[in-house]
Design a protein around this motif. Structure first.
Motif, short mmCIF file in Angstrom:
data_model
loop_
_atom_site.label_atom_id
_atom_site.label_comp_id
_atom_site.label_asym_id
_atom_site.label_seq_id
_atom_site.Cartn_x
_atom_site.Cartn_y
_atom_site.Cartn_z
N VAL A 1 0.86 -1.19 0.00
CA VAL A 1 0.00 0.00 0.00
C VAL A 1 0.89 1.24 0.00
O VAL A 1 1.51 1.57 1.02
CB VAL A 1 -0.94 0.02 1.22
N ASP A 2 0.99 1.92 -1.15
CA ASP A 2 1.86 3.09 -1.27
C ASP A 2 1.45 3.88 -2.50
O ASP A 2 1.18 3.29 -3.55
CB ASP A 2 3.33 2.65 -1.40
N ASP B 1 -3.70 3.64 -1.64
CA ASP B 1 -3.94 4.26 -0.33
C ASP B 1 -4.78 3.30 0.51
O ASP B 1 -5.08 2.18 0.09
CB ASP B 1 -4.63 5.61 -0.47
N GLY B 2 -5.16 3.75 1.72
CA GLY B 2 -5.88 2.89 2.63
C GLY B 2 -7.22 2.42 2.11
O GLY B 2 -7.59 1.24 2.26
N ALA C 1 -6.71 -0.15 -0.43
CA ALA C 1 -6.24 -1.37 0.22
C ALA C 1 -7.41 -2.21 0.75
O ALA C 1 -7.44 -3.44 0.60
CB ALA C 1 -5.30 -1.03 1.36
N VAL D 1 0.74 -7.12 4.93
CA VAL D 1 0.58 -5.81 4.31
C VAL D 1 1.85 -4.99 4.53
O VAL D 1 2.34 -4.89 5.67
CB VAL D 1 -0.64 -5.05 4.89
N SER E 1 2.88 -1.21 4.22
CA SER E 1 2.13 0.04 4.07
C SER E 1 2.96 1.27 4.39
O SER E 1 3.69 1.30 5.39
CB SER E 1 0.89 0.02 4.96
N ASP E 2 2.80 2.27 3.53
CA ASP E 2 3.33 3.61 3.82
C ASP E 2 2.42 4.26 4.86
O ASP E 2 1.32 3.76 5.16
CB ASP E 2 3.35 4.43 2.53
N GLY F 1 -1.84 5.46 6.48
CA GLY F 1 -1.46 4.16 7.01
C GLY F 1 -1.89 3.93 8.45
O GLY F 1 -2.19 2.80 8.84
N LEU G 1 -5.48 3.01 8.36
CA LEU G 1 -5.58 1.68 7.77
C LEU G 1 -5.27 0.59 8.79
O LEU G 1 -5.94 -0.46 8.82
CB LEU G 1 -4.63 1.56 6.58
N THR H 1 1.13 -6.30 9.58
CA THR H 1 1.51 -5.13 8.80
C THR H 1 2.93 -4.69 9.11
O THR H 1 3.31 -4.59 10.29
CB THR H 1 0.56 -3.95 9.09
N ILE I 1 5.32 -1.46 8.39
CA ILE I 1 5.29 -0.07 7.94
C ILE I 1 6.57 0.25 7.14
O ILE I 1 7.68 -0.08 7.58
CB ILE I 1 5.18 0.89 9.14
#
Length: 348
Positions: free
Chosen positions: A8-9, A38-39, A42, A55, A57-58, A66, A69, A82, A84
């Motif tokens: 997710v970015d 984006d969230g 996602a 996941v 994620s940014d 994020g 999310l 997740t 990050i």
């Protein structure tokens, strides 16, 4: 086994870099990547690909960031982990993300060697969680099929070393048979047969457990139960009387023409027996049970018992005659026994 990863970015060049850096893993079907901007995107991807395990994620993204999310992911599935992937300047936000349940973090610019190691570590954790949940599920199922005494034995530290060991114990064995059930089962549908037998077994098992006995096995429409430790004979008789009483209260109207009043025939015997795992360790098929002449005689007592009759030996009668009302039945011939045996019935 393929691990499904959602990245997710909103930086589109990250997609290309991931596909390049992990091309070997993608080709070998070790990893399967999906991408979201984006969230919100996602969450839609998770609906489309429900087998997502991990996941990446940014934090800073349009529409849904994020951190938001992370909260949504926990509601969606606590099993999803997740990692990050964000800039050094976001350390305060990364700390917030960790407090919200992120498993780990990698900083930008991305060191793909470090990212690869982090992904492997996270996958290992996910697989461990899945195995634990599966073990819990299997254990809960096992509890429905195996008596608690057997499970306690299996969980003991000595279990592996004494898998085929046995011991001589002083105990009481009870055989309880539902009279006339075979004939009834020929007249009603199979699903009715199963429902009835389970209903009767629920009654029997409840009374056995109430007296701290355990079910050794179910045998068609019969039960074999074992009672050990103090007053095992008394408790076995108490359980048998309670089973007889509870079963006698049941009346089944199976059809307009067919009414069934279940009764039980019970055989009880007390004495020494061998307790342990019987079977083949090589085949991994074992039965934790009791065997011996005491057990065989209890089953033969049950076979000669009439409906609603509880048969015990003369020796058992001498032990319990002051506690229970019993009546002499007389001498009976038992299978594989040269001499007739004097037996009694427990009245109340």
């Amino acid at each position: 086994m393929t691990t499904n990863i959602l990245v997710v970015d909103d930086e589109t060049d990250l997609q290309s870099l991931i596909k390049q850096k992990f091309r070997k893993e993608i080709r070998e079907q070790k990893y399967d990547f999906e991408f979201a901007f984006d969230g919100e995107d996602a969450l839609e991807k998770l609906k489309e690909f429900p087998k997502i395990d991990l996941v990446l994620s940014d934090i800073n993204m349009p529409k849904m960031d994020g951190l938001t999310l992370l909260l949504k992911l926990h509601d969606h599935s606590p099993m999803i982990k997740t990692v990050i992937v964000s800039a050094y300047g976001d350390m305060d936000k990364i700390r917030t993300a960790m407090n919200r349940g992120a498993f780990d973090f990698v900083t930008k610019p991305v060191d793909f060697k470090d990212l690869g190691l982090t992904i492997e570590k996270t996958i290992e954790h996910i697989q461990h969680l899945k195995k634990t949940l599966q073990a819990i599920k299997e254990n809960n199922i096992l509890k429905m099929y195996v008596d608690r005494n057997v499970l306690d034995f299996m969980s003991g530290s000595e279990y592996e070393n004494v898998i085929t060991a046995n011991e001589t114990v002083e105990a009481t064995v009870v055989f309880i048979d539902i009279c006339g059930f075979t004939a009834i089962s020929e007249k009603v549908p199979p699903d009715v047969v199963v429902r009835l037998i389970n209903k009767y077994f629920d009654v029997m098992v409840g009374e056995i457990i109430n007296q701290n006995g355990y079910v050794d096995k179910f045998m068609g429409d019969a039960i074999m139960a074992v009672f050990r430790e103090e007053y095992h004979l008394d408790r076995a008789i108490e359980a048998s009387l309670a089973v007889r009483s509870k079963i006698a209260e049941i009346e089944e109207e199976l059809t307009a023409e067919l009414t069934y009043l279940p009764q039980v025939a019970i055989g009880i015997n007390s004495g020494e027996m061998i307790s342990g795992n019987i079977g083949s360790a090589k085949l991994r098929r074992l039965d934790y049970t009791v065997i011996g002449d005491t057990v065989n005689i209890a089953q033969r007592f049950q076979s000669i018992a009439k409906p609603s009759q509880i048969i015990i030996s003369e020796e058992a009668y001498k032990k319990v005659k002051e506690s229970f009302i019993c009546a002499e039945v007389g001498s009976v011939k038992l299978k594989n026994k040269a001499k007739p045996v004097l037996v009694y019935e427990v009245v109340e």
